[in-house]
Design a protein around this motif. Sequence first.
Motif, PDB file in Angstrom:
ATOM      1  N   ILE A  28      55.103  66.107   6.702  1.00 41.37           N
ATOM      2  CA  ILE A  28      55.882  65.127   6.994  1.00 41.37           C
ATOM      3  C   ILE A  28      57.184  65.775   7.489  1.00 41.37           C
ATOM      4  O   ILE A  28      57.707  65.442   8.427  1.00 41.37           O
ATOM      5  CB  ILE A  28      56.098  64.371   5.615  1.00 41.37           C
ATOM      6  CG1 ILE A  28      54.834  63.273   5.701  1.00 41.37           C
ATOM      7  CG2 ILE A  28      57.706  63.582   6.182  1.00 41.37           C
ATOM      8  CD1 ILE A  28      55.394  62.294   4.511  1.00 41.37           C
ATOM      9  N   ALA A  29      57.636  67.194   6.667  1.00 38.09           N
ATOM     10  CA  ALA A  29      58.752  67.484   7.166  1.00 38.09           C
ATOM     11  C   ALA A  29      58.682  68.821   8.068  1.00 38.09           C
ATOM     12  O   ALA A  29      59.626  69.755   8.090  1.00 38.09           O
ATOM     13  CB  ALA A  29      59.198  68.093   5.690  1.00 38.09           C
ATOM     14  N   SER A  30      57.667  68.778   8.836  1.00 38.41           N
ATOM     15  CA  SER A  30      57.525  69.862   9.805  1.00 38.41           C
ATOM     16  C   SER A  30      58.056  69.553  11.069  1.00 38.41           C
ATOM     17  O   SER A  30      58.379  68.739  11.392  1.00 38.41           O
ATOM     18  CB  SER A  30      56.000  70.127   9.983  1.00 38.41           C
ATOM     19  OG  SER A  30      55.870  70.967  11.299  1.00 38.41           O
ATOM     20  N   ALA A  31      58.719  70.439  11.507  1.00 33.71           N
ATOM     21  CA  ALA A  31      59.461  70.587  12.963  1.00 33.71           C
ATOM     22  C   ALA A  31      58.473  70.234  13.857  1.00 33.71           C
ATOM     23  O   ALA A  31      58.598  69.455  14.969  1.00 33.71           O
ATOM     24  CB  ALA A  31      60.086  71.815  13.290  1.00 33.71           C
ATOM     25  N   ASP A  32      56.983  70.152  13.702  1.00 37.77           N
ATOM     26  CA  ASP A  32      55.890  69.858  14.581  1.00 37.77           C
ATOM     27  C   ASP A  32      55.777  68.448  14.544  1.00 37.77           C
ATOM     28  O   ASP A  32      55.082  67.970  15.462  1.00 37.77           O
ATOM     29  CB  ASP A  32      54.874  70.753  14.450  1.00 37.77           C
ATOM     30  CG  ASP A  32      54.831  72.083  14.771  1.00 37.77           C
ATOM     31  OD1 ASP A  32      55.784  72.405  15.650  1.00 37.77           O
ATOM     32  OD2 ASP A  32      54.292  73.104  14.197  1.00 37.77           O
ATOM     33  N   ASN A  33      56.298  67.650  13.329  1.00 36.40           N
ATOM     34  CA  ASN A  33      56.185  66.327  13.281  1.00 36.40           C
ATOM     35  C   ASN A  33      57.157  65.541  14.368  1.00 36.40           C
ATOM     36  O   ASN A  33      58.230  65.879  14.177  1.00 36.40           O
ATOM     37  CB  ASN A  33      56.200  65.828  11.782  1.00 36.40           C
ATOM     38  CG  ASN A  33      55.889  64.363  11.505  1.00 36.40           C
ATOM     39  OD1 ASN A  33      56.137  63.627  12.440  1.00 36.40           O
ATOM     40  ND2 ASN A  33      55.358  64.314  10.567  1.00 36.40           N
ATOM     41  N   PRO A  34      56.402  64.845  15.308  1.00 34.00           N
ATOM     42  CA  PRO A  34      57.318  64.136  16.243  1.00 34.00           C
ATOM     43  C   PRO A  34      58.455  62.978  15.705  1.00 34.00           C
ATOM     44  O   PRO A  34      59.051  62.625  16.528  1.00 34.00           O
ATOM     45  CB  PRO A  34      56.461  63.544  17.312  1.00 34.00           C
ATOM     46  CG  PRO A  34      55.264  63.420  16.531  1.00 34.00           C
ATOM     47  CD  PRO A  34      55.029  64.408  15.523  1.00 34.00           C
ATOM     48  N   LEU A  35      58.006  62.411  14.337  1.00 36.05           N
ATOM     49  CA  LEU A  35      58.612  61.393  13.990  1.00 36.05           C
ATOM     50  C   LEU A  35      59.721  61.666  13.072  1.00 36.05           C
ATOM     51  O   LEU A  35      60.696  60.768  12.872  1.00 36.05           O
ATOM     52  CB  LEU A  35      57.690  60.471  13.355  1.00 36.05           C
ATOM     53  CG  LEU A  35      56.846  59.729  14.124  1.00 36.05           C
ATOM     54  CD1 LEU A  35      55.397  58.885  13.450  1.00 36.05           C
ATOM     55  CD2 LEU A  35      57.492  58.622  14.886  1.00 36.05           C
ATOM     56  N   THR A  36      59.549  62.576  11.976  1.00 31.48           N
ATOM     57  CA  THR A  36      60.533  62.620  10.965  1.00 31.48           C
ATOM     58  C   THR A  36      61.988  62.791  11.199  1.00 31.48           C
ATOM     59  O   THR A  36      62.871  61.971  10.868  1.00 31.48           O
ATOM     60  CB  THR A  36      60.147  63.837  10.184  1.00 31.48           C
ATOM     61  OG1 THR A  36      58.829  63.872   9.679  1.00 31.48           O
ATOM     62  CG2 THR A  36      60.889  64.089   8.862  1.00 31.48           C
TER      63      THR A  36
END
Length: 607
Positions: free
Chosen positions: A352-360
């Motif tokens: 969830i807290a990844s920079a690769d996650n486009p939403l967070t």
Amino acid sequence: MNKSPMLMVFRGRFLRVAVLFVVAVFAPAADFDWEKERQFWSFQSPERQQVPAIQNEGWGAEPIDHFILAKLEEKKLTPSGEASRRDLIRRVTLDLTGLPPTPAELESFVSDPRPDAYYHLVERLINRRAFGERMASLWLPLARYAEDQAHQVGDDTKFFYPNAYKYRAWVIDSFNRDLPYDRFLKYQLAADKFEDAGEENLAGLGFLGLGPKYYNRNRIEVMADEWEDRVDTVTRTMLGLTVACARCHDHKFEPITAADYYALAGVFASTKMVNQTPDGEEEKRDTSGDKMKAETLHMVEDGEIKDLNVFIRGNPERKGDVVERRFLQVLSEGEPEPFETGSGRKELAEAIASADNPLTARVFVNRVWAAFFGKGIVTSPSNFGHSGELPSHPELLDDLAARFMANGWSVKKLVREIALSSTYRQTSLASNPAAEYTDPENSLLWRMNRKRLSIEQWRDSALFASGELTDRAGKSLELDDPRNFRRTVYARVSRLKLNDILMQFDYPDANVHAERRSNTTTPMQKLFLLNNPFVLGRASSFQERLSGRNDAAKIGEAYRILFGRAPAESEVKAAREFLGRSSEGEFSRWEQLAQVLMVSNEFIYVD
């Protein structure tokens, strides 16, 4: 009219599930083209955008402004002028701290000749403790923060949370120390799993540990309801996705399968809620709320690790295939890898807290934007899927999200840029007929939106004006307690029966995640402002603190404290005429005048 505990339990969550269950009977299984689904705008990683060219190069203090102005110029519109210094300091002080400025602060800013006076004002406000209290007021309803349950049998309080305030204190402190937002999320899901968290961040696990508990918790259908709450709260708050809608069937509108839902539900099925001290000592399960140790935290830890079957049509008695715990497929590259470490909370937090996650980052940036402008760039703040609204300024949202992550997920840097922007500093006065015709809802932000104070802001402002506001924190007090002069964020929040003051003024139901607040105007609100002992008491205290030598001087002082301005001659005349009439009832004319001013629209609204 007060809501019954039964309605508090079922409102929102039950109705949503019931409707979706009916729809599920007729819903065919989805067959997703995952590569195509990942092309949807919100599933694409946000990237830095080229700042658009603008004609009026003299307008704009921040990159934000170029994106706003470019859209306005596209429609042949112009932004409004800057708000007066008096309006600006009241606006930004309320937005950043939840409190109004003092007359001394206002006059100091108005008379400050420095060209960067506003920048220094914003810096001072961001570094006050009140900043974290204001931001916590925005976060806690998302986390459905509460201190009890929506049901109680007799005097049984073993499911209650007497130390819930420790999570609230952690949230306030996290915003004040500018804990990077990615770590802010990780610690709320799995602080016990990250070595860099330390004991001081275990209270963050209250995000999960303060969730609803239902009676007969050993029954599978009851446990399934609790898992749904965790999935719904986590995914809507942090990802802006309605994943819990896939509990009974593949999502009707979004690329989320029932297997996705049960993969996440398995994480929470493998997690148990505990009352535990930071040194690992666990309270007995039947410890009542009033006997719990002061150092106890309401948190979570891994329990029996299990993968869940898909419950066909949401029925736990009809089991489909077993689904391994993992992340959502649409947000993964190819097939998502199963979680392998304990319950999977740590891996879920990292996903969830990844920079690769486009939403967070997009979702949080949008929430902060809405706090300052009255509505988000995406006006469905907890739904960034196909069934949500499209962004009014997609390039701006992407640029803000990308720079938010590049700036170390710093909330204070994000807030600072918004507050310093020319867009934010515009007047709220509607004096542009062309813009009013072309964009009556002000979606393009050709002026500032006028905002009504939240119940926290209004109550705190009333105490601030009366000179009674204290800076004490700690355990919660009831809002009805006549000795409670603390900020409203420190009030007890109940799932069983939400305090009448909070309920009347649109504080959300604490049983469920609240993506936004209603903005109602009701007769009950007006009756409260006319008759409630809290309002009458603050009006009495306020008029007592006025030190003017005569009525005219006291009227001027009252206007400066409440509205940040001197009264007009007509206002002084009207007030003096009112004061000159004989008093009726138990309240003096000055107390009545103070009450009228404290419940006026000018006090209740920003700008």
